[in-house]
Design an enzyme around this catalytic site. Structure first.
Site, PDB file in Angstrom:
ATOM      1  N   ASN A  41       0.645  -1.300   0.079  1.00  0.00           N
ATOM      2  CA  ASN A  41      -0.121   0.011  -0.002  1.00  0.00           C
ATOM      3  C   ASN A  41       0.813   1.344  -0.047  1.00  0.00           C
ATOM      4  OD1 ASN A  41      -1.510  -2.341   1.711  1.00  0.00           O
ATOM      5  ND2 ASN A  41      -3.068  -0.815   0.943  1.00  0.00           N
ATOM      6  N   TYR A  58       3.903   2.876  -1.852  1.00  0.00           N
ATOM      7  CA  TYR A  58       4.792   3.200  -2.968  1.00  0.00           C
ATOM      8  C   TYR A  58       6.225   3.628  -2.760  1.00  0.00           C
ATOM      9  CZ  TYR A  58       1.336   1.171  -5.937  1.00  0.00           C
ATOM     10  OH  TYR A  58       0.258   0.211  -6.338  1.00  0.00           O
ATOM     11  N   VAL A  70       0.131   6.546  -1.175  1.00  0.00           N
ATOM     12  CA  VAL A  70      -0.536   5.822  -0.255  1.00  0.00           C
ATOM     13  C   VAL A  70      -1.688   5.169  -0.901  1.00  0.00           C
ATOM     14  CG1 VAL A  70      -1.604   5.741   2.025  1.00  0.00           C
ATOM     15  CG2 VAL A  70       0.506   7.059   1.643  1.00  0.00           C
ATOM     16  N   CYS A  71      -1.929   3.869  -1.064  1.00  0.00           N
ATOM     17  CA  CYS A  71      -3.043   3.300  -1.700  1.00  0.00           C
ATOM     18  C   CYS A  71      -3.851   2.782  -0.651  1.00  0.00           C
ATOM     19  CB  CYS A  71      -2.751   2.154  -2.393  1.00  0.00           C
ATOM     20  SG  CYS A  71      -2.110   2.582  -4.221  1.00  0.00           S
ATOM     21  N   LEU A  72      -5.123   3.491  -0.455  1.00  0.00           N
ATOM     22  CA  LEU A  72      -6.088   3.153   0.515  1.00  0.00           C
ATOM     23  C   LEU A  72      -7.600   3.575   0.257  1.00  0.00           C
ATOM     24  CD1 LEU A  72      -5.657   2.024   3.505  1.00  0.00           C
ATOM     25  CD2 LEU A  72      -5.801   4.482   4.349  1.00  0.00           C
TER      26      LEU A  72
END
Length: 318
Positions: A125, A127, A132-134
């Site tokens: 999540n 990188y 921020v992947c959320l």
């Protein structure tokens, strides 16, 4: 001031879990929202301003022990948070910094979040470039109930990162692997263990980066944290070495070599941090100015200590 009894060479500075500071010059989003500052963010009657003040009060009151947040006097749209990695995870006692910016129509739209990755990807999540992947901030797909709403909060966001991202088995955060988390298959268990070791090594490298160049206003916090938890971090490295030795993962020899190298380099780096803390600790809770006014001798840090730390840190990249 809080005592740190039992910790060798403890410093005397108590760091607030929530604080308002003045210098945002190294914040990732310092150039965002500039056209909106004079309108919504500086107008105390605006709904955005009032919502942010409500957020501030909530953070000051409700932050967990392992999360610290700083906001800015003249830029109420900016926040910086640091999350301490939980024991039992590959993020053990690491420091993970996040810069946050609130949009001019907050909370209708979610905040943007930047992770200080230092070019390292230690989570599916998070990188290497800081993304921020959320699902909560709409940077990843998810059920409607997982998405941002006007009732969502910064506290909710930070606790989500801490619990859902920086968890015990981050390998299963990878898209498509979520359903395998409870698998009894040796293949998936070994893959998860290998990933944890790799992530832990990257977490240790992140520690060195942070010690070399701590974010503004967190310099004392970083120094104190690694001074206090050095022994625990080194012990965790030894635990991972034992884990790798008993594992059947193909990369065990390489992992053992990397862990041995990192243990050596972090031990040296932590030694410098300990020396630096000892040199700057005057044995009381008075400031340098107050010591001088009372006629006390004020120790100054030895010249070259931070330069020495930087030099030591560079070894880890060889």
């Amino acid at each position: 001031m809080a005592s740190a009894s039992g910790e060798k060479h403890a410093t005397n500075v108590e760091f607030k879990h929530f604080d308002v500071v003045s210098d945002e010059s190294d914040h990732h989003y310092q150039n965002s929202n500039l056209s909106s500052m004079a309108k919504k963010f500086s107008n105390s009657d605006s709904s955005v301003y009032q919502k942010i003040m409500k957020e501030w009060r909530s953070l000051e009151k409700n932050l967990p022990e392992s999360i610290y947040v700083q906001v800015y006097e003249t830029r109420i749209d900016l926040l910086r948070a640091v999350i301490i990695g939980a024991e039992g995870t590959p993020y053990h006692n690491g420091l993970f910094f996040f810069d946050i910016v609130l949009p001019s129509d907050y909370p209708i739209k979610p905040p943007k979040v930047y992770y200080h990755a230092h070019g390292l990807r230690l989570n599916p999540n998070l990188y290497a470039g800081g993304k921020v992947c959320l699902s909560l901030i709409n940077t990843w797909s998810g059920a409607k109930m997982e998405k941002w709403t006007q009732n969502s909060t910064i506290l909710q966001l930070l606790v989500s990162i801490q619990g859902l991202v920086l968890n015990e088995r981050p390998f299963f955060n990878e898209p498509g692997f979520e359903g395998l988390k409870n698998s009894k298959s040796a293949e998936w268990i070994n893959k998860s263990v290998s990933y944890n070791v790799e992530v832990f090594i990257l977490s240790c490298k992140t520690m060195v980066y942070i010690m070399r160049n701590p974010p503004k206003n967190f310099e004392i916090f970083v120094s104190q944290h690694f001074h206090k938890h050095a022994d625990s971090i080194l012990a965790a490295i030894q635990d991972y070495r034992v884990l790798v030795s008993s594992s059947s993962c193909k990369a065990s020899f390489l992992f053992k070599s990397k862990l041995k190298h990192i243990h050596s380099e972090l031990a040296r780096a932590f030694g410098v941090v300990s020396e630096l803390n000892s040199e700057t600790d005057n044995g009381s809770q008075l400031s340098n100015r107050e010591h001088k006014e009372k006629g006390h001798n004020v120790k100054k840090p030895k010249k070259g200590l931070m330069k020495k730390l930087v030099s030591i840190a560079k070894w880890i990249w060889k």
